[in-house]
Scaffold this active site. Sequence first.
Site, PDB file in Angstrom:
ATOM      1  N   GLY A   1       3.888   6.279   3.657  1.00 11.04           N
ATOM      2  CA  GLY A   1       4.079   6.136   2.224  1.00 11.04           C
ATOM      3  C   GLY A   1       3.221   7.101   1.443  1.00 11.04           C
ATOM      4  O   GLY A   1       2.766   8.130   1.963  1.00 11.04           O
TER       5      GLY A   1
ATOM      6  N   CYS B   1     -10.329  -2.595  -1.050  1.00 10.65           N
ATOM      7  CA  CYS B   1     -10.929  -2.736   0.281  1.00 10.65           C
ATOM      8  C   CYS B   1     -10.908  -1.459   1.107  1.00 10.65           C
ATOM      9  O   CYS B   1     -11.957  -0.882   1.394  1.00 10.65           O
ATOM     10  CB  CYS B   1     -10.230  -3.855   1.051  1.00 10.65           C
ATOM     11  SG  CYS B   1     -10.476  -5.483   0.327  1.00 10.65           S
TER      12      CYS B   1
ATOM     13  N   LYS C   1      -0.216  -2.552  -4.376  1.00 17.79           N
ATOM     14  CA  LYS C   1       0.680  -3.232  -3.447  1.00 17.79           C
ATOM     15  C   LYS C   1       1.390  -4.339  -4.214  1.00 17.79           C
ATOM     16  O   LYS C   1       0.972  -4.706  -5.319  1.00 17.79           O
ATOM     17  CB  LYS C   1      -0.092  -3.815  -2.257  1.00 17.79           C
ATOM     18  CG  LYS C   1      -1.104  -4.878  -2.636  1.00 17.79           C
ATOM     19  CD  LYS C   1      -1.807  -5.457  -1.415  1.00 17.79           C
ATOM     20  CE  LYS C   1      -0.890  -6.348  -0.621  1.00 17.79           C
ATOM     21  NZ  LYS C   1      -1.593  -7.063   0.471  1.00 17.79           N
TER      22      LYS C   1
END
Length: 443
Positions: A259, A266, A327
């Site tokens: 991607g 994180c 995300k």
Amino acid sequence: MKISVFGAGYVGLVTATCFAELGNHVICADINEARVQQLQRGECPIHEPGLTELMQQNIKAGRLEFTTDAKFATQQSLLLFIAVGTPSSADGSADLSHVFSVAKTIGEHMTGYNIIIDKSTVPVGTAAKVKAIIAEKIHARGLDIEFDIASNPEFLREGVAIEDFMQSSRIILGTESERAQSHLLALYAHFNRNGDRVICMDPASAELTKYAANAMLATRISFMNELALLSEKVGADIEFVRRGIGSDPRIGLSFLNAGCGYGGSCFPKDVQALEHTALENHVELSLIRAIHDTNEKQKYVLFEKIKQFFAGDLKGKTIALWGLAFKPDTDDMREAPSRTLMENLWQHGVNVRAYDPVASHEALRIYGQRPDFILCNSAEEALSGADILVIVTEWKLFASPDFELIRNRLKYPVIFDGRNLYDPNYVKSFGVKYFGIGRGEVL
């Protein structure tokens, strides 16, 4: 059990709420008075599926409370969890100032035996430093109070954090105290009925385990992103490659999606912090450095594709952007690939019409009102007046769009897919050009 969690951020809030759901009495303390007041009203300041409802249920049941009174939080509980942020410093190291501040506060107020547990992601050796800080504060008060230190790193994924906590694949307990270990085993007994979830070790190993886990996952992503670049040059499709190698049980399919780069709170900071820890100990982790560098370069891939498509003439163009969060199922835009893309587009005079189901308010907080950035109320609205469509977040609602509508709305019927959501041949059947990451397409 009586538990206090210091820090009402992402990790602290999920941890406090889930412990309360298990029947414990939990006090969640934070120095941000406005946030605490918001939480006391039952309002969740972060987007995490299921968290608001669970938090409200436990407040109503009297098992969960919020306070700014650190003394109260310290003296009311046996188990004191440190769950504050550890952002990256300018040199890539983890900023432990918040962790150490909590340690000082605990040392100043504790009156009896406590177990202090590091839940925050911290470098190796932090538990020993926290222990020293607390001991110094107790000594300065002229007291002799026994306490123990433990490391219990979190493994929560944003978007599925409740599930990760309640159905954890492993629980790492790092302590050199049998007394502390006994209490923590009792705390987590519900999850360990088969004896296969809890792994006990020393604090340093527990601290390194957390960094190693995130570095391994980041490695898989960066590995596939590099292969995707090669796939485009040789005419291969990285999705076929992913399925081919992922079918090997030694490899598996998790975290093998190519991607436009990883982001969030994180992976980026933990990879850098691990490298910094290694350098402090005179160890060169060349692979870890490569992981970070590869990801930073990957965040520019979409921009370079768009620039190439328009032969460098970007000024005045309008981009429809689907997704802002790093995300799906979160509003977190920290280190998000969308930010790198938009900032490069703006530098070249491009207008952005963006839609994200939950992260628009975060984008507005970061960038404010600006004429070249329009936040839309739907994916379809973002297409209006746009030249092309770019996708950077794999939200479920983007999985099956109306390709005819896309073709008719865009000035140039083209999709640049940074998450490889679609079958290129199927998209082309609607008269829409498609450029993914590593799909063998040539601009």
